[in-house]
Design a protein around this motif. Structure first.
Motif, PDB file in Angstrom:
ATOM      1  N   VAL A  39       0.841  -1.197   0.000  1.00  0.00           N
ATOM      2  CA  VAL A  39       0.000   0.000   0.000  1.00  0.00           C
ATOM      3  C   VAL A  39       0.877   1.249   0.000  1.00  0.00           C
ATOM      4  N   GLU A  40       1.949   1.220   0.792  1.00  0.00           N
ATOM      5  CA  GLU A  40       2.835   2.389   0.871  1.00  0.00           C
ATOM      6  C   GLU A  40       3.543   2.659  -0.452  1.00  0.00           C
ATOM      7  N   THR A  41       3.832   1.605  -1.203  1.00  0.00           N
ATOM      8  CA  THR A  41       4.511   1.783  -2.496  1.00  0.00           C
ATOM      9  C   THR A  41       3.524   1.905  -3.646  1.00  0.00           C
ATOM     10  N   ASP A  42       2.214   2.016  -3.304  1.00  0.00           N
ATOM     11  CA  ASP A  42       1.149   2.168  -4.310  1.00  0.00           C
ATOM     12  C   ASP A  42       1.060   0.989  -5.262  1.00  0.00           C
ATOM     13  N   GLU A  43       1.517  -0.194  -4.794  1.00  0.00           N
ATOM     14  CA  GLU A  43       1.363  -1.405  -5.596  1.00  0.00           C
ATOM     15  C   GLU A  43      -0.037  -1.985  -5.445  1.00  0.00           C
ATOM     16  N   ARG A  44      -0.705  -1.645  -4.323  1.00  0.00           N
ATOM     17  CA  ARG A  44      -2.036  -2.190  -4.067  1.00  0.00           C
ATOM     18  C   ARG A  44      -2.987  -1.083  -3.664  1.00  0.00           C
ATOM     19  N   ARG A  45      -4.216  -1.231  -4.104  1.00  0.00           N
ATOM     20  CA  ARG A  45      -5.281  -0.305  -3.704  1.00  0.00           C
ATOM     21  C   ARG A  45      -6.009  -0.928  -2.515  1.00  0.00           C
ATOM     22  N   PRO A  46      -6.103  -0.231  -1.380  1.00  0.00           N
ATOM     23  CA  PRO A  46      -6.733  -0.835  -0.196  1.00  0.00           C
ATOM     24  C   PRO A  46      -8.241  -0.920  -0.355  1.00  0.00           C
ATOM     25  N   SER A  47      -8.828  -1.894   0.331  1.00  0.00           N
ATOM     26  CA  SER A  47     -10.290  -1.944   0.412  1.00  0.00           C
ATOM     27  C   SER A  47     -10.772  -0.773   1.262  1.00  0.00           C
ATOM     28  N   ARG A  48     -12.055  -0.514   1.201  1.00  0.00           N
ATOM     29  CA  ARG A  48     -12.600   0.575   2.038  1.00  0.00           C
ATOM     30  C   ARG A  48     -12.360   0.258   3.515  1.00  0.00           C
ATOM     31  N   GLU A  49     -12.526  -1.025   3.894  1.00  0.00           N
ATOM     32  CA  GLU A  49     -12.328  -1.410   5.294  1.00  0.00           C
ATOM     33  C   GLU A  49     -10.897  -1.104   5.739  1.00  0.00           C
ATOM     34  N   LEU A  50      -9.898  -1.483   4.907  1.00  0.00           N
ATOM     35  CA  LEU A  50      -8.506  -1.230   5.272  1.00  0.00           C
ATOM     36  C   LEU A  50      -8.222   0.270   5.323  1.00  0.00           C
ATOM     37  N   ALA A  51      -8.746   1.020   4.346  1.00  0.00           N
ATOM     38  CA  ALA A  51      -8.520   2.467   4.332  1.00  0.00           C
ATOM     39  C   ALA A  51      -9.091   3.121   5.591  1.00  0.00           C
ATOM     40  N   GLU A  52     -10.257   2.652   6.029  1.00  0.00           N
ATOM     41  CA  GLU A  52     -10.865   3.223   7.232  1.00  0.00           C
ATOM     42  C   GLU A  52     -10.055   2.866   8.475  1.00  0.00           C
ATOM     43  N   ARG A  53      -9.533   1.636   8.527  1.00  0.00           N
ATOM     44  CA  ARG A  53      -8.696   1.242   9.668  1.00  0.00           C
ATOM     45  C   ARG A  53      -7.406   2.071   9.695  1.00  0.00           C
ATOM     46  N   LEU A  54      -6.835   2.291   8.520  1.00  0.00           N
ATOM     47  CA  LEU A  54      -5.620   3.108   8.444  1.00  0.00           C
ATOM     48  C   LEU A  54      -5.895   4.530   8.921  1.00  0.00           C
TER      49      LEU A  54
END
Length: 795
Positions: A39-54
């Motif tokens: 996620v930090e290297t923009d290789e993956r797009r987070p799910s809404r759940e992960l984005a909210e946890r972050l």
């Protein structure tokens, strides 16, 4: 946040501001370190759940959380793929060589360039610099493959596959999967340290022959002797002229002295090159023949010795040394003597640690060194720190955020010789092997096992050399799930075969577990005959031992083999027996998996309503356990049950939820399968455009992974789409191709095959016998690549 361009940069900025490591953040949000890194290297797009946890864990202002989550859900800009090491120091004095190698690699008709030279000359560092400059030239990126830790030519292909992210394909040799993965890619392979694997050079030649856009840049002490190979000898660094009295200004014009000065200043910030010491420094660089690694070793000594003292000791050592191999090339002897000199300057305790550390393959963390070295923790910490300061060890931070240390390969070879000479090799290798056996039996983090894979291989090799059947079988029993999930099927099969032939005493229960794991590895390889034999033997042994948990686990394998051959009713009975055993053991995860297997059997009978109830019960248990993989699998199966009952909307919802979980797990197989199933749901609902998009996305993913079975299933979906769009000739030709391809690859269609069969029946009704036969025959002559091209042409 507006000043930071991407979501990944926001994450990294906030994490560092809160003084958190990637592991700290991963633990707080409940995801793996690898997920956070991607996620930090923009290789993956987070799910809404992960984005909210972050957002919560990184303390994003409540008023900005909506924008934060929205930024995370944007598709990242694709970057050119590269896993190149990131050098911590600049490259000195090699611009001419960089230009020469870069131009040679890019020259028309040149497919493989090998940098040759003695150890310590700087081949690896030069190759990484060149590859870094060429990243933007190759659309499919640059892939770095480190062969130094690989001691067996049989592991060359699996090592290549791991570096390239290639999953194994059941029923297809891994070398063929690699070819399919690379066939149309414009990619640069950087193969580092190949000299001990020259027998495997044929594999590299075969890749180049089959993949016209592939290029290879290799480093080796000797030529690979591949047809068309261009050799670029790497020279030593330029030395200062000796014609005039040396001054700081004149000697600093040479790359060798520039490197010495930079490395010396790194260990002693007060060090300066002056007219008074310029002659000593120039003589030191000349004394080690301008070899970069030797210069770095010597320069590290300025923290303790003056340049005059270094020169005096070094000259004495190089002149009088007589115990080095006389058959080595002169410069290689020079490096060995330099290492000898550095070794002699170590304290006795440092010498002891230096030799013992050679037991590690591919690096080590401090906790591993403390456990294996048989020394107190403070001694190990101080010793490793000292060896790093003296450039006898190098340090790096791995993907999991942990700090690792490793040798340059030539120095490890030297240290290993010292270990053998000490008479301690067997004792230290035993400690190393026991440590990694314990790690494998206790560790559940697949990323950690991946980082330690080379050391785990070393432990297995030692157990096999010692005919230690008990330890060898225990280690394979602990590792087979890692190999299974990470698609190391070819390597796993090799280790299973080797340990099963060990003759030493062992626990029969461990052997039974290995047999069960061997069965699943054989399933991965589409070797159902061998899989059935393994599962049957495992079950018989567990029954003989009276091991209820082992029996329950083996029943899953035996039942799966029955189900694969059409015996869903017989499989059902075995799964019910397994369920009773797991319930008696109060094993919640075992119960959850058994309910899922029972659901699959019910779906095959067919009893979709009964299957749905079982899948729901399984999903609830996995939900309670926080078992993401189990939840993803059961959600997908629930979607299949909905599809079988005609509930297209709910099926699509289930498949979409499963897709999100597979995405979080970074499981490409699951993502591709979800898109395929979404395609069938859309097709059943009459949404041809959505169906086409899903099948094509599934096909793209399975092609990228060279997953033959997945490609066939995706193509079958596109054939069904052709039927719905009344393109009967096109559909008949595709079905003709797929019938042969599925049979040839040992492919079993998934539970939506009944819908596909219905579409095939429509084609038979729409076309007369001769038209059907002609179209079918045209398809049967197609290769897999031709079928893919035909299916996607105009789709």
């Amino acid at each position: 946040m507006a000043a930071v361009a991407t979501f990944g940069q926001v994450i990294k900025h906030r994490r560092r501001a809160l003084d958190m490591t990637q592991r700290d953040l991963a633990n707080q949000v409940g995801y793996s370190v690898v997920t956070i890194r991607k996620v930090e290297t923009d290789e993956r797009r987070p799910s809404r759940e992960l984005a909210e946890r972050l957002a919560h864990c990184l303390r994003i202002d409540p008023e900005q959380q909506g924008a934060f989550v929205g930024l995370g859900r944007l598709e990242p800009v694709p970057a050119t793929r590269s896993n190149l090491p990131a050098p911590l120091t600049r490259l000195i004095g090699r611009q001419a060589e960089v230009d020469l190698v870069r131009d040679t690699v890019m020259r028309r008709g040149v497919r493989i360039v090998t940098l040759v030279g003695p150890p310590g000359i700087g081949k690896s560092r030069l190759s990484v610099e060149v590859a870094g400059e060429l990243r933007t030239v190759f659309p499919d990126g640059v892939c770095f493959v480190a062969f130094a830790p690989v001691g067996d030519e049989a592991l060359v292909v699996p090592t290549l596959a791991t570096a390239l992210g290639v999953r194994e394909v059941a029923g297809t040799p891994l070398a063929d999967v690699l070819v399919e993965h690379l066939r149309d890619r414009r990619l640069l392979l950087l193969l580092d340290d190949c000299e001990h694997l020259l027998g495997a050079a044929r594999c590299f030649a075969e890749l180049l022959t089959a993949c016209p856009e592939l290029r290879i840049l290799a480093t080796s002490r000797a030529p690979l002797h591949i047809r068309g190979e261009r050799l670029v000898p790497v020279p030593p660094l330029a030395l200062p002229s000796t014609r005039h009295d040396p001054t700081a200004e004149t000697v600093l014009r040479s790359a060798a002295v520039e490197l010495f000065v930079e490395r010396a200043a790194a260990v002693d910030p007060a060090f300066r090159l002056t007219d008074a010491n310029a002659g000593d420094v120039a003589a030191i660089c000349a004394g080690v023949d301008g070899l970069p690694l030797a210069i770095e070793l010597v320069a590290a000594r300025v923290a303790l010795l003056s340049t005059a003292a270094i020169l005096a000791r070094l000259n004495h050592r190089l002149t009088l040394l007589t115990d080095g191999p006389r058959d080595l090339p002169e410069r290689q002897q020079t490096l060995r003597r330099t290492i000898d000199w550095s070794y002699d300057l170590l304290e006795p305790g440092e010498q002891l640690l230096f030799a013992r550390l050679a037991v590690f393959t591919g690096g080590f963390c401090l906790s591993a060194a403390e456990a294996v070295m048989d020394l107190d923790a403070a001694t190990v910490l101080d010793g490793v720190t000292g060896l790093v300061d003296k450039n006898l060890l190098r340090q790096e931070v791995r993907a999991d955020g942990e700090r690792y240390a490793d040798f340059f390969e030539m120095i490890r070879e030297y240290a290993l010789e010292r270990l053998v000479a000490s008479g301690e090799q067997d004792r230290i290798r035993d400690r190393h092997a026991r440590y990694y056996l314990a790690l494998a039996e206790q560790e559940t983090d697949l990323d950690r096992l991946g980082v330690e894979h080379n050391n785990l291989r070393g432990a297995l090799e030692w157990h096999i050399q010692r005919d230690d059947a008990d330890a060898g079988l225990r280690l394979v029993a602990a590792l087979w799930k890692f190999w299974h999930i990470r698609s190391h099927h070819t390597e796993a099969s090799r280790w299973v075969t080797l340990v099963m032939h060990l003759s030493g005493e062992h626990d029969p229960a461990v052997r039974a577990h290995v047999l069960c794991g061997a069965g699943w590895i054989a399933v991965d390889r589409s070797d159902h005959v061998r899989a059935k034999a393994y599962f049957d033997e495992s079950l018989a042994l567990f029954r003989e031992l009276g091991d209820p948990r082992g029996v329950a686990e083996a029943l899953h394998g035996v039942g799966t083999m029955l189900q694969a051959s059409g015996g869903s009713a017989e499989a059902l009975a075995l799964f019910e027996e397994s369920l009773v055993l797991y319930r008696d053991l109060d094993d919640t995860e075992g119960i959850a998996w058994t309910l899922d297997h029972l659901g699959q059997s019910r779906l095959g009978l067919p009893d979709a309503a009964g299957a749905e109830a079982l899948f729901e019960a399984s999903r609830a248990l996995f939900q309670r356990l926080g078992h993401a993989w189990g939840r993803a699998i059961t959600l997908d199966h629930l979607g299949l049950a909905d599809l079988a009952q005609g509930n297209h909307a709910r099926a699509a919802e289930r498949f979409g939820e499963a897709l999100g979980l597979f995405d979080e797990l970074a499981n490409t197989w699951g993502i591709a399968t979800s898109f395929e199933h979404l395609g069938h749901a859309a097709l059943a609902a009459g949404d041809a455009a959505r169906s086409r998009d899903c099948f094509r996305r599934s096909l793209q993913l399975t092609q990228a992974e060279a997953d033959r079975a997945g490609i066939v299933r995706s193509l079958a979906g596109l054939a069904s789409l052709a039927v719905v769009q009344r393109q009967s000739q096109r559909a008949a030709q595709l079905f003709g191709a797929l019938a042969l391809l599925a049979e040839g690859g040992g492919t079993l269609m998934n539970p939506v095959e009944r819908a596909i069969s219905d579409h095939l029946a429509v084609v038979h009704r729409d076309l007369d016998h001769e038209a059907m036969a002609r179209a079918w025959a045209r398809g049967a002559r197609m290769t897999l690549a031709e079928a893919v091209a035909y299916a996607t042409d105009g789709a």
